[in-house]
Design a protein around this motif. Structure first.
Motif, PDB file in Angstrom:
ATOM      1  N   ILE A 162       0.836  -1.197   0.000  1.00 21.46           N
ATOM      2  CA  ILE A 162       0.000   0.000   0.000  1.00 21.46           C
ATOM      3  C   ILE A 162       0.876   1.254   0.000  1.00 21.46           C
ATOM      4  N   HIS A 163       1.894   1.282   0.857  1.00 19.79           N
ATOM      5  CA  HIS A 163       2.758   2.460   0.936  1.00 19.79           C
ATOM      6  C   HIS A 163       3.473   2.732  -0.386  1.00 19.79           C
ATOM      7  N   HIS A 164       4.098   1.715  -0.956  1.00 19.10           N
ATOM      8  CA  HIS A 164       4.862   1.941  -2.179  1.00 19.10           C
ATOM      9  C   HIS A 164       3.956   2.154  -3.389  1.00 19.10           C
ATOM     10  N   SER A 165       2.739   1.625  -3.364  1.00 20.40           N
ATOM     11  CA  SER A 165       1.776   1.953  -4.422  1.00 20.40           C
ATOM     12  C   SER A 165       1.482   3.446  -4.412  1.00 20.40           C
TER      13      SER A 165
ATOM     14  N   LYS B 269      -8.115  -0.400   7.250  1.00 17.30           N
ATOM     15  CA  LYS B 269      -7.971   0.911   7.874  1.00 17.30           C
ATOM     16  C   LYS B 269      -6.820   1.705   7.266  1.00 17.30           C
ATOM     17  N   LEU B 270      -5.770   1.016   6.828  1.00 14.22           N
ATOM     18  CA  LEU B 270      -4.676   1.718   6.170  1.00 14.22           C
ATOM     19  C   LEU B 270      -5.140   2.293   4.833  1.00 14.22           C
ATOM     20  N   CYS B 271      -5.913   1.510   4.075  1.00 15.28           N
ATOM     21  CA  CYS B 271      -6.479   2.031   2.825  1.00 15.28           C
ATOM     22  C   CYS B 271      -7.354   3.249   3.093  1.00 15.28           C
ATOM     23  N   GLN B 272      -8.190   3.172   4.116  1.00 13.88           N
ATOM     24  CA  GLN B 272      -9.071   4.288   4.442  1.00 13.88           C
ATOM     25  C   GLN B 272      -8.285   5.497   4.936  1.00 13.88           C
ATOM     26  N   ALA B 273      -7.175   5.247   5.623  1.00 18.69           N
ATOM     27  CA  ALA B 273      -6.331   6.346   6.087  1.00 18.69           C
ATOM     28  C   ALA B 273      -5.720   7.107   4.917  1.00 18.69           C
ATOM     29  N   TYR B 274      -5.293   6.366   3.879  1.00 15.99           N
ATOM     30  CA  TYR B 274      -4.743   7.025   2.696  1.00 15.99           C
ATOM     31  C   TYR B 274      -5.822   7.830   1.973  1.00 15.99           C
ATOM     32  N   TRP B 275      -7.061   7.305   1.954  1.00 17.38           N
ATOM     33  CA  TRP B 275      -8.181   8.075   1.402  1.00 17.38           C
ATOM     34  C   TRP B 275      -8.333   9.388   2.164  1.00 17.38           C
ATOM     35  N   GLN B 276      -8.382   9.285   3.503  1.00 17.09           N
ATOM     36  CA  GLN B 276      -8.686  10.442   4.342  1.00 17.09           C
ATOM     37  C   GLN B 276      -7.568  11.484   4.308  1.00 17.09           C
ATOM     38  N   GLN B 277      -6.323  11.013   4.397  1.00  8.70           N
ATOM     39  CA  GLN B 277      -5.214  11.958   4.507  1.00  8.70           C
ATOM     40  C   GLN B 277      -4.737  12.487   3.161  1.00  8.70           C
ATOM     41  N   TYR B 278      -4.765  11.639   2.131  1.00  9.07           N
ATOM     42  CA  TYR B 278      -4.186  12.022   0.849  1.00  9.07           C
ATOM     43  C   TYR B 278      -5.178  12.010  -0.315  1.00  9.07           C
TER      44      TYR B 278
END
Length: 312
Positions: free
Chosen positions: A92-95, A146-155
């Motif tokens: 997820i991070h490197h994507s 939750k990590l996917c949703q965090a990337y949605w919310q923050q970025y």
């Protein structure tokens, strides 16, 4: 996602990843990226980052995971939690870091509470305690969601999370120590037929109810959702129908052609009493499963006899 887009399937040799790979090729997508475990350890963040920079995928199907049944989950809790967390965080991070346009994360229906109301709606996530026999895998998958949703919310980055029900199909694992219930029963009944065993023992009471989705149907759903779903909320994928383990065992027994007796071992764990997904959301989008359970089991058994017999 266009026919010429660079599409990376993480876990392309697994049950789900292989099906997604087949479906992408059948639907005419021309540029699929894959890399084997021996070539790239997805738990190694530095090497994963280097691979993404070199190949620059535009879309990612995150189907890579350490998976297994009740015995495997109970025996290797560290690996089921730690390995899956590392794989998910790295991919997820490197994507995101290398400009992937969209990522699809494969979760699991085991993320839902053990005693969730039936059928299980997406909003029931984190409303109760998990099933203890697979909690390590479930917690890792919840963290991925939750990590996917965090990337949605923050970025504002598009990472969707898909929750399939119990899967089966060609390429499944038939190892009795690590397999899920449906492939394990196929192997048990086949070997009992070949060796003329008078009975087959089924773990538990036979009363829990389960929903089963043919893996090729899941693959078509994943491609459909990559094209048509753009929301941070998780979405269920299943058939919307279930049956008891006893009914499943008798169905497989008939398809395999075993004529002996069934007996149940109530000293073994049953797991969650019932796990049926509410699939109204994906139905409203226009996708439905196409493979009836008997037909899917027939295809899976034929694959087992041809490819996996004696080599689980």
């Amino acid at each position: 996602m266009q026919r010429h887009s660079r599409i990376y399937i993480a876990g392309h040799r697994g049950l789900v990843g292989a099906a997604i790979h087949r479906q992408l090729q059948q639907q005419g997508f021309e540029y699929t990226l894959t890399v084997s475990r021996s070539e790239l350890d997805l738990r190694d963040s530095q090497r994963v980052g280097e691979w993404f920079e070199r190949h620059q995928p535009e879309y990612v199907f995150l189907a890579a995971a350490k998976v297994g049944g009740i015995v495997a989950n109970s025996s290797y809790p560290v690996e089921f939690l730690q390995d899956n967390l590392q794989i998910q965080i790295n991919l997820i991070h490197h994507s995101y870091r290398t400009g992937v346009k969209k990522l699809l994360f494969l979760g699991s229906s085991c993320i839902y509470p053990k005693f969730a109301p039936q059928p299980i709606k997406e909003e029931y996530l984190l409303t109760g305690a998990l099933e203890p026999t697979n909690q390590w895998y479930a917690i890792a998958k919840i963290a991925g969601i939750k990590l996917c949703q965090a990337y949605w919310q923050q970025y504002g980055w598009c990472a969707i999370s898909v929750m399939p029900t119990n899967l089966y199909g060609p390429g499944d694992h038939f190892d009795l120590q690590n397999a899920h219930v449906l492939p394990a029963l196929i192997r048990k009944f086949h070997e009992a037929k070949i060796h003329q065993h008078p009975q087959v023992t089924i773990w538990g009471t036979g009363t829990p109810r389960r929903e089963f989705l043919y893996v090729e149907d899941l693959a078509t759903a994943c491609i459909f959702l990559m094209q048509n779903y753009h929301e941070p909320e998780i979405i269920n994928v299943g058939t919307g129908e279930d049956l008891s383990i006893s009914e499943l065992a008798n169905l497989i027994k008939k398809i395999v052609g075993y004529t002996g007796e069934l007996c149940y071992d109530p000293s073994k764990p049953d797991g969650t009493p019932r796990k049926l997904l509410d699939v109204s959301r994906i139905h409203q989008l226009g996708w439905r499963a196409q493979t009836p359970l008997p037909l899917g089991i027939e295809k899976t058994y034929a694959w087992y006899v041809t490819h996996a017999q004696g080599n689980p």
